[in-house]
Design an enzyme around this catalytic site. Structure first.
Site, PDB file in Angstrom:
ATOM      1  N   ASN A 192     -10.686   6.925  -6.296  1.00 47.71           N
ATOM      2  CA  ASN A 192     -10.850   5.579  -6.850  1.00 47.71           C
ATOM      3  C   ASN A 192      -9.460   5.123  -7.269  1.00 47.71           C
ATOM      4  O   ASN A 192      -8.955   5.533  -8.300  1.00 47.71           O
ATOM      5  CB  ASN A 192     -11.799   5.637  -8.061  1.00 47.71           C
ATOM      6  CG  ASN A 192     -11.879   4.316  -8.802  1.00 47.71           C
ATOM      7  OD1 ASN A 192     -11.414   3.284  -8.315  1.00 47.71           O
ATOM      8  ND2 ASN A 192     -12.465   4.336  -9.999  1.00 47.71           N
ATOM      9  N   LYS A 248      -8.509   2.291  -8.260  1.00 45.05           N
ATOM     10  CA  LYS A 248      -8.515   1.253  -9.296  1.00 45.05           C
ATOM     11  C   LYS A 248      -7.555   0.129  -8.874  1.00 45.05           C
ATOM     12  O   LYS A 248      -7.439  -0.141  -7.687  1.00 45.05           O
ATOM     13  CB  LYS A 248      -8.173   1.863 -10.653  1.00 45.05           C
ATOM     14  CG  LYS A 248      -9.074   3.074 -10.959  1.00 45.05           C
ATOM     15  CD  LYS A 248      -9.029   3.546 -12.364  1.00 45.05           C
ATOM     16  CE  LYS A 248      -9.960   4.732 -12.517  1.00 45.05           C
ATOM     17  NZ  LYS A 248     -10.031   5.222 -13.887  1.00 45.05           N
ATOM     18  N   SER A 292     -10.789  12.841 -15.101  1.00 50.20           N
ATOM     19  CA  SER A 292      -9.633  13.748 -15.151  1.00 50.20           C
ATOM     20  C   SER A 292      -9.779  14.959 -14.220  1.00 50.20           C
ATOM     21  O   SER A 292      -9.369  16.057 -14.555  1.00 50.20           O
ATOM     22  CB  SER A 292      -9.353  14.185 -16.593  1.00 50.20           C
ATOM     23  OG  SER A 292      -9.023  13.069 -17.398  1.00 50.20           O
ATOM     24  N   HIS A 345     -18.879   1.208 -12.446  1.00 49.39           N
ATOM     25  CA  HIS A 345     -17.865   2.062 -13.079  1.00 49.39           C
ATOM     26  C   HIS A 345     -17.758   1.687 -14.557  1.00 49.39           C
ATOM     27  O   HIS A 345     -17.904   0.519 -14.919  1.00 49.39           O
ATOM     28  CB  HIS A 345     -16.518   1.870 -12.364  1.00 49.39           C
ATOM     29  CG  HIS A 345     -15.496   2.855 -12.809  1.00 49.39           C
ATOM     30  ND1 HIS A 345     -14.800   2.716 -13.994  1.00 49.39           N
ATOM     31  CD2 HIS A 345     -15.071   4.021 -12.254  1.00 49.39           C
ATOM     32  CE1 HIS A 345     -13.992   3.754 -14.130  1.00 49.39           C
ATOM     33  NE2 HIS A 345     -14.135   4.564 -13.099  1.00 49.39           N
ATOM     34  N   GLY A 386      -9.327   9.175 -17.365  1.00 51.07           N
ATOM     35  CA  GLY A 386      -7.930   8.823 -17.591  1.00 51.07           C
ATOM     36  C   GLY A 386      -7.328   9.416 -18.852  1.00 51.07           C
ATOM     37  O   GLY A 386      -6.238   9.027 -19.271  1.00 51.07           O
ATOM     38  N   GLU A 388     -19.679  10.359 -14.896  1.00 50.48           N
ATOM     39  CA  GLU A 388     -18.328  10.255 -15.450  1.00 50.48           C
ATOM     40  C   GLU A 388     -18.394  10.024 -16.958  1.00 50.48           C
ATOM     41  O   GLU A 388     -18.603   8.890 -17.408  1.00 50.48           O
ATOM     42  CB  GLU A 388     -17.585   9.071 -14.813  1.00 50.48           C
ATOM     43  CG  GLU A 388     -17.434   9.164 -13.321  1.00 50.48           C
ATOM     44  CD  GLU A 388     -16.252   8.321 -12.834  1.00 50.48           C
ATOM     45  OE1 GLU A 388     -15.327   8.907 -12.284  1.00 50.48           O
ATOM     46  OE2 GLU A 388     -16.270   7.102 -13.043  1.00 50.48           O
ATOM     47  N   GLU A 394     -15.330   1.217 -16.418  1.00 48.54           N
ATOM     48  CA  GLU A 394     -14.345   0.160 -16.725  1.00 48.54           C
ATOM     49  C   GLU A 394     -14.950  -1.214 -16.463  1.00 48.54           C
ATOM     50  O   GLU A 394     -14.634  -2.180 -17.161  1.00 48.54           O
ATOM     51  CB  GLU A 394     -13.068   0.387 -15.899  1.00 48.54           C
ATOM     52  CG  GLU A 394     -12.261   1.553 -16.460  1.00 48.54           C
ATOM     53  CD  GLU A 394     -11.443   2.317 -15.434  1.00 48.54           C
ATOM     54  OE1 GLU A 394     -11.240   1.818 -14.311  1.00 48.54           O
ATOM     55  OE2 GLU A 394     -11.004   3.438 -15.771  1.00 48.54           O
TER      56      GLU A 394
HETATM   57  P1  PGA Z   1      -9.590   9.701 -13.700  1.00 50.58           P
HETATM   58  O1  PGA Z   1     -10.586   8.510 -13.339  1.00 50.58           O
HETATM   59  O2  PGA Z   1      -9.721  10.731 -12.625  1.00 50.58           O
HETATM   60  O3  PGA Z   1      -8.224   9.068 -13.736  1.00 50.58           O
HETATM   61  O4  PGA Z   1     -10.012  10.240 -15.035  1.00 50.58           O
HETATM   62  C1  PGA Z   1     -11.837   8.763 -12.786  1.00 50.58           C
HETATM   63  C2  PGA Z   1     -12.569   7.472 -12.559  1.00 50.58           C
HETATM   64  O5  PGA Z   1     -12.408   6.532 -13.343  1.00 50.58           O
HETATM   65  O6  PGA Z   1     -13.330   7.345 -11.582  1.00 50.58           O
END
Ligand code: PGA
Length: 248
Positions: A9, A11, A212, A94, A172, A166, A96
């Site tokens: 992903n 982003k 992560s 997601h 992140g 998640e 976010e």
């Molecule tokens: P990350 O993000 O691996 O940077 O923690 C995962 C995601 O948001 O899908």
């Protein structure tokens, strides 16, 4: 046996030239894997990514879509628009988007249905916040989000849905859920699906872990009984690191 699906992903990262270079570099590094490899890229990279991933085992996905097929929705992209250019997957819900763009369980459900109507495969994200985790609400939150996201789908559609568990506090942040905890949460999601759609359906659903994921923890996570791969954010922006995760 369920397959392992590793999805990047990106982003809001990567310009077209970076996307092209990335895919050209990644291609030889993942060509022998039995795992499914997906890159979910920004809209502006989709066309370049699709062209460069042709004749490779890398599949291309988007990161969001609108549930309507067309209309007065300035700035939005429909499932049909994604499908006609050759996109296969789309991330829906997601955290976010739930957090910053007012995505709700209701819009997630509409988008999942619209994805299927347009021949796209949805990757549906569910997960608890730190506050919810501390209040002991994890299972309730993730099973509710799953149930509402899948509401009204046929068994066949549920089988073809990818779910990404998640934990919001792990995205992140460098904090990963332990492989045991992630596996336990994913088992609960599978149990919930089994309750509604039957165990045969639940056993087919790909449920990823995200938050992560890196090359140093991928193996431990992805070899657990119920974790069918991962949705990878930050670590999907570097070809070598991402290829190591794919080839865990
Ligand atoms: P990350 O993000 O691996 O940077 O923690 C995962 C995601 O948001 O899908």
């Amino acid at each position: 046996m369920r397959r392992k699906v590793i999805a990047g992903n990106w982003k809001m990262n990567m310009l077209p030239d970076e996307a092209i270079n990335f895919i050209q570099e990644l291609t030889p590094l993942v060509k022998d894997t039995e795992n499914e490899v997906i890159l979910c890229v920004p809209y502006t990279d989709l066309f370049y990514a699709l062209l460069n991933a042709q004749d490779t085992n890398i599949k291309i996905g988007a990161q969001n879509m609108h549930f309507a097929e067309s209309g007065a929705y300035t700035g939005e992209i429909s499932g049909k628009m994604l499908k006609v250019i050759g996109v296969e997957y789309v991330i829906i819900g997601h955290s976010e988007r739930r957090q910053y763009f007012a995505e709700t369980d209701e819009t997630v459900n509409k988008k999942v249905k619209s994805a299927f109507e347009n021949g796209l495969k949805p990757i549906v994200c569910v997960g608890e916040t730190l506050e919810e985790k501390e209040q002991g609400k994890t299972i309730n939150i993730i099973t509710t989000q799953t149930r509402l996201a899948l509401d009204g789908l046929s068994k066949e559609q549920v089988k073809n849905t990818i779910i990404a568990y998640e934990p919001v506090w792990a995205i992140g942040t460098g904090k990963t859920a332990t492989a045991e905890d992630a596996n336990d949460s994913i088992k609960e999601i599978r149990k919930e699906i089994a309750k509604i759609y039957g165990n045969d359906v639940a056993q087919c659903v790909i449920i990823q872990y995200g938050g992560s994921v890196k090359s140093s923890n991928a193996r431990e996570l992805f070899t657990k009984s119920d974790i069918d791969g991962g949705l990878v954010g930050g670590a999907s922006l570097k070809t070598e690191e991402f290829s190591k995760i794919v080839n865990f």
